[in-house]
Design an enzyme around this catalytic site. Structure first.
Site, PDB file in Angstrom:
ATOM      1  CD1 TRP A 226      15.337 -28.612  -5.681  1.00  0.00           C
ATOM      2  CD2 TRP A 226      16.781 -26.973  -5.214  1.00  0.00           C
ATOM      3  NE1 TRP A 226      15.405 -27.806  -6.786  1.00  0.00           N
ATOM      4  CE2 TRP A 226      16.293 -26.790  -6.529  1.00  0.00           C
ATOM      5  CE3 TRP A 226      17.700 -26.045  -4.706  1.00  0.00           C
ATOM      6  CZ2 TRP A 226      16.712 -25.738  -7.344  1.00  0.00           C
ATOM      7  CZ3 TRP A 226      18.108 -24.997  -5.522  1.00  0.00           C
ATOM      8  CH2 TRP A 226      17.612 -24.859  -6.813  1.00  0.00           C
TER       9      TRP A 226
ATOM     10  CE  LYS B 230       8.515 -35.782  -4.034  1.00  0.00           C
ATOM     11  NZ  LYS B 230       9.955 -36.018  -3.928  1.00  0.00           N
ATOM     12  CG  HIS B 231      12.256 -31.701   1.414  1.00  0.00           C
ATOM     13  ND1 HIS B 231      12.394 -30.718   0.453  1.00  0.00           N
ATOM     14  CD2 HIS B 231      12.680 -31.131   2.580  1.00  0.00           C
ATOM     15  CE1 HIS B 231      12.869 -29.609   1.025  1.00  0.00           C
ATOM     16  NE2 HIS B 231      13.030 -29.835   2.314  1.00  0.00           N
TER      17      HIS B 231
ATOM     18  CD  GLU C 267       3.371 -19.213  -1.677  1.00  0.00           C
ATOM     19  OE1 GLU C 267       3.769 -18.429  -2.561  1.00  0.00           O
ATOM     20  OE2 GLU C 267       2.545 -18.891  -0.819  1.00  0.00           O
ATOM     21  CG  LEU C 268       3.230 -22.492  -8.350  1.00  0.00           C
ATOM     22  CD1 LEU C 268       2.216 -22.668  -9.463  1.00  0.00           C
ATOM     23  CD2 LEU C 268       3.716 -23.852  -7.865  1.00  0.00           C
TER      24      LEU C 268
ATOM     25  CB  CYS D 256      10.500 -18.235  -5.576  1.00  0.00           C
ATOM     26  SG  CYS D 256      10.341 -17.901  -3.826  1.00  0.00           S
TER      27      CYS D 256
HETATM   28  P1  NAP Z   1      10.170 -28.732  -8.618  1.00  0.00           P
HETATM   29  O1  NAP Z   1      10.992 -29.498  -9.548  1.00  0.00           O
HETATM   30  O2  NAP Z   1       8.774 -28.413  -8.998  1.00  0.00           O
HETATM   31  O3  NAP Z   1      10.158 -29.557  -7.248  1.00  0.00           O
HETATM   32  C1  NAP Z   1       9.452 -29.112  -6.109  1.00  0.00           C
HETATM   33  C2  NAP Z   1       8.850 -30.313  -5.424  1.00  0.00           C
HETATM   34  O4  NAP Z   1       7.819 -30.848  -6.238  1.00  0.00           O
HETATM   35  C3  NAP Z   1       9.837 -31.459  -5.208  1.00  0.00           C
HETATM   36  O5  NAP Z   1       9.530 -32.095  -3.991  1.00  0.00           O
HETATM   37  C4  NAP Z   1       9.570 -32.359  -6.383  1.00  0.00           C
HETATM   38  O6  NAP Z   1       9.949 -33.690  -6.155  1.00  0.00           O
HETATM   39  C5  NAP Z   1       8.066 -32.227  -6.507  1.00  0.00           C
HETATM   40  N1  NAP Z   1       7.547 -32.474  -7.842  1.00  0.00           N
HETATM   41  C6  NAP Z   1       8.094 -32.088  -9.017  1.00  0.00           C
HETATM   42  N2  NAP Z   1       7.271 -32.473 -10.033  1.00  0.00           N
HETATM   43  C7  NAP Z   1       6.221 -33.105  -9.471  1.00  0.00           C
HETATM   44  C8  NAP Z   1       5.054 -33.731  -9.990  1.00  0.00           C
HETATM   45  N3  NAP Z   1       4.816 -33.779 -11.285  1.00  0.00           N
HETATM   46  N4  NAP Z   1       4.193 -34.299  -9.135  1.00  0.00           N
HETATM   47  C9  NAP Z   1       4.427 -34.259  -7.818  1.00  0.00           C
HETATM   48  N5  NAP Z   1       5.507 -33.703  -7.259  1.00  0.00           N
HETATM   49  C10 NAP Z   1       6.388 -33.108  -8.078  1.00  0.00           C
HETATM   50  O7  NAP Z   1      10.835 -27.353  -8.225  1.00  0.00           O
HETATM   51  P2  NAP Z   1      12.327 -27.127  -7.744  1.00  0.00           P
HETATM   52  O8  NAP Z   1      13.211 -27.220  -8.917  1.00  0.00           O
HETATM   53  O9  NAP Z   1      12.613 -27.995  -6.571  1.00  0.00           O
HETATM   54  O10 NAP Z   1      12.228 -25.629  -7.210  1.00  0.00           O
HETATM   55  C11 NAP Z   1      12.411 -24.535  -8.022  1.00  0.00           C
HETATM   56  C12 NAP Z   1      11.093 -23.874  -8.361  1.00  0.00           C
HETATM   57  O11 NAP Z   1      10.366 -23.610  -7.167  1.00  0.00           O
HETATM   58  C13 NAP Z   1      11.300 -22.539  -9.014  1.00  0.00           C
HETATM   59  O12 NAP Z   1      10.365 -22.380 -10.045  1.00  0.00           O
HETATM   60  C14 NAP Z   1      11.012 -21.559  -7.878  1.00  0.00           C
HETATM   61  O13 NAP Z   1      10.645 -20.287  -8.289  1.00  0.00           O
HETATM   62  C15 NAP Z   1       9.938 -22.254  -7.144  1.00  0.00           C
HETATM   63  N6  NAP Z   1       9.864 -21.764  -5.764  1.00  0.00           N
HETATM   64  C16 NAP Z   1       8.823 -20.969  -5.429  1.00  0.00           C
HETATM   65  C17 NAP Z   1       8.760 -20.434  -4.147  1.00  0.00           C
HETATM   66  C18 NAP Z   1       7.632 -19.528  -3.744  1.00  0.00           C
HETATM   67  O14 NAP Z   1       7.499 -19.258  -2.555  1.00  0.00           O
HETATM   68  N7  NAP Z   1       6.829 -19.037  -4.659  1.00  0.00           N
HETATM   69  C19 NAP Z   1       9.766 -20.721  -3.234  1.00  0.00           C
HETATM   70  C20 NAP Z   1      10.808 -21.534  -3.628  1.00  0.00           C
HETATM   71  C21 NAP Z   1      10.847 -22.056  -4.911  1.00  0.00           C
HETATM   72  P3  NAP Z   1      11.262 -34.306  -6.886  1.00  0.00           P
HETATM   73  O15 NAP Z   1      12.424 -33.548  -6.366  1.00  0.00           O
HETATM   74  O16 NAP Z   1      11.242 -35.732  -6.461  1.00  0.00           O
HETATM   75  O17 NAP Z   1      11.047 -34.109  -8.352  1.00  0.00           O
END
Ligand code: NAP
Length: 456
Positions: A130, A154-155, A228-229, A262
């Site tokens: 998001w 899947k957003h 990309e984590l 990130c």
């Molecule tokens: P998140 O909770 O992992 O969610 C990201 C996406 O993954 C969402 O669409 C989420 O869906 C889905 N998701 C979560 N758990 C899942 C699972 N077990 N199985 C399948 N899909 C799953 O991350 P966030 O809170 O949105 O974003 C913050 C993180 O992203 C931070 O750690 C940040 O550093 C990282 N990030 C990295 C980059 C990069 O380029 N390296 C860029 C931006 C952000 P739901 O919303 O439905 O749970």
């Protein structure tokens, strides 16, 4: 089942959306598979020719898309507008360069002819976060589609309006149907989908926990993955840095997107000779930040995207305080909305959560070091390896240090930022693979070797 988007500034529900049933999901994915057979048969030039119109749609409707982002996840509106512009840029960039990146590569051998083709892979699932709700999707989807794949999105469940608007951008711009499809599905449905034969690869931008779970499913099915984590980027100030410029940029690098990036600077590592001067300059710019309604043009820091993030940051900050750190609070925050009062943490050290973990919000920890060697050690003392920033007037010293830092991107005398022309991604726990530039367009392709013997 329903999901809701909630305005993090007003705390009011924006809208509710029905998730797709399993039957509707399968139907949409099958349609995307059929669309793939036509789309992949087009030349790269023809596929690329659709994207200038996508850029035009984005620019024409910039205000509406920016408003939507701000409404659903609280991004300050100025930054939301810039995000839409950047999406248009990535469309223009790949429309212009995508086909040449995909040209066959001749490799002379003893054969009559030998070369490499870059053929499309199939239907690629993007699981997106998001925090940059438009940018993350466009930077994944545009090169992936120009490479001949169809994309499913899947957003994150708090930005369903953005997810649907993005699908609409592509269809409004004349892309053939089902080349890009938004799926309103749960995280659980993602792993189920990956474990079928319906998708051929997955690109995740998100947390490490999501990476572990999606990686396990994709690994089990032997499917291509780009991840990309998280990150905990060091921002290193050497003794000869331009302090004023470094501090102004440091504040921007930490607090952009309310600290939810990130590649935000997450640990300030400062040589002790300049620590007082740097912290003083930083403090001045920090107190000048304007916190408030993200829809106002003058706002620098808005609410966090989700309520639970306030508790997480509160716990990380309390941990530092309990271990002896001194906290300087920034501007007061409104009483309602998912706000977290920005904070500087002086006397931060390893063993504190604000140093050891990713801090996804407006907290700035400062670590003082006595030598360059100590700075490098500390910079690398993290499970992450996304970006790093080094500040020095001595470029050979800074570039030498860049070679020692474990990260996917290094910015010298600048903040780390993504740019369509340059590869972007991390090492260690920050990810696998690269986005943007010529590297990204070759992530979801079949690198196909063709060796021809005989003939004339
Ligand atoms: P998140 O909770 O992992 O969610 C990201 C996406 O993954 C969402 O669409 C989420 O869906 C889905 N998701 C979560 N758990 C899942 C699972 N077990 N199985 C399948 N899909 C799953 O991350 P966030 O809170 O949105 O974003 C913050 C993180 O992203 C931070 O750690 C940040 O550093 C990282 N990030 C990295 C980059 C990069 O380029 N390296 C860029 C931006 C952000 P739901 O919303 O439905 O749970």
């Amino acid at each position: 089942m329903k999901i809701q988007s909630v305005n993090p500034y007003t705390e009011q529900i924006v809208e509710s959306y029905m998730l797709l049933s399993d039957v509707a999901l399968e139907e949409k994915v099958q349609v995307a598979r059929r669309a793939f057979s036509t789309w992949s048969g087009f030349s790269a030039e023809k596929r690329a020719s659709f994207f200038p119109a996508v850029a035009s749609t984005l620019r024409a409707r910039k205000e509406a898309y920016a408003y939507l982002m701000t409404q659903e996840m609280g991004k300050p509106i100025r930054e939301a507008r810039a995000e839409v512009e950047k999406c248009a840029w990535v469309c223009d960039y790949y429309a212009q360069h995508g086909p040449s990146f995909l040209q066959e590569e001749v490799i002379p051998t003893e054969a009559t002819k030998s070369y490499v083709r870059f053929d499309s892979l199939g239907v690629i699932l993007g699981v997106m976060p998001w925090n940059f709700p438009f940018w993350q999707v466009f930077r994944f989807a545009v090169p992936t589609m120009i490479a001949g794949n169809t994309c499913l999105l899947k957003h994150a469940s708090n930005v369903p309006g953005c997810a649907l608007a993005i699908e609409d951008v592509f269809s409004k711009s004349g892309l053939p149907p089902s080349i890009f499809t938004t799926l309103l599905i749960s995280a659980k449905a993602v792993t189920r989908l990956i474990e079928t034969d319906l998708v051929d690869g997955v690109s995740l931008t998100g947390s490490n926990i999501a990476g572990e779970q999606i990686g396990a499913s994709a690994g089990k099915m032997i499917k291509k993955q780009v991840f990309e984590l998280g990150g905990s980027d060091p921002f290193i100030i050497l003794e000869d840095a331009h302090i004023e410029a470094a501090a102004t940029t440091a504040v921007k690098a930490r607090f952009l997107n309310t600290g939810q990036s990130c590649i935000a600077a997450k640990r300030f590592i400062v040589m002790e000779q300049v620590a007082d001067a740097f912290i003083a300059s930083f403090t001045k710019a920090f107190h000048a930040l304007k916190v408030g309604n993200p829809k106002e043009d003058t706002t620098d820091i808005g609410p966090l995207a989700r309520k639970e993030f306030v508790q997480e940051l509160t716990a990380q900050l309390a941990d530092a305080q309990s271990k002896g750190a001194k906290v300087i609070y920034g501007p007061e925050v409104p009483a309602t909305g998912f706000f977290f009062q920005p904070a500087m943490v002086l006397g931060a050290r390893q063993g504190m959560r604000v140093v050891d973990e990713e801090v996804f919000g407006p907290i700035a920890p400062f670590l003082i070091v006595k030598s360059h060697q100590e700075a490098v050690q500390l910079a690398n003392a993290t499970p992450f390896g996304l970006g790093a920033s080094i500040w020095s007037r001595n470029l050979p010293v800074a570039e030498q240090m860049a070679s020692q830092i474990q990260a996917g991107s290094i910015a010298i005398n600048d903040l780390v930022k993504s740019d369509p022309r340059l590869p972007f991604g991390g090492i260690k726990k920050s990810g696998i693979g690269r986005e943007l530039s010529s590297y990204a367009i070759k992530e979801f392709v079949n690198v196909k070797t063709v060796v021809v013997q005989g003939g004339v």
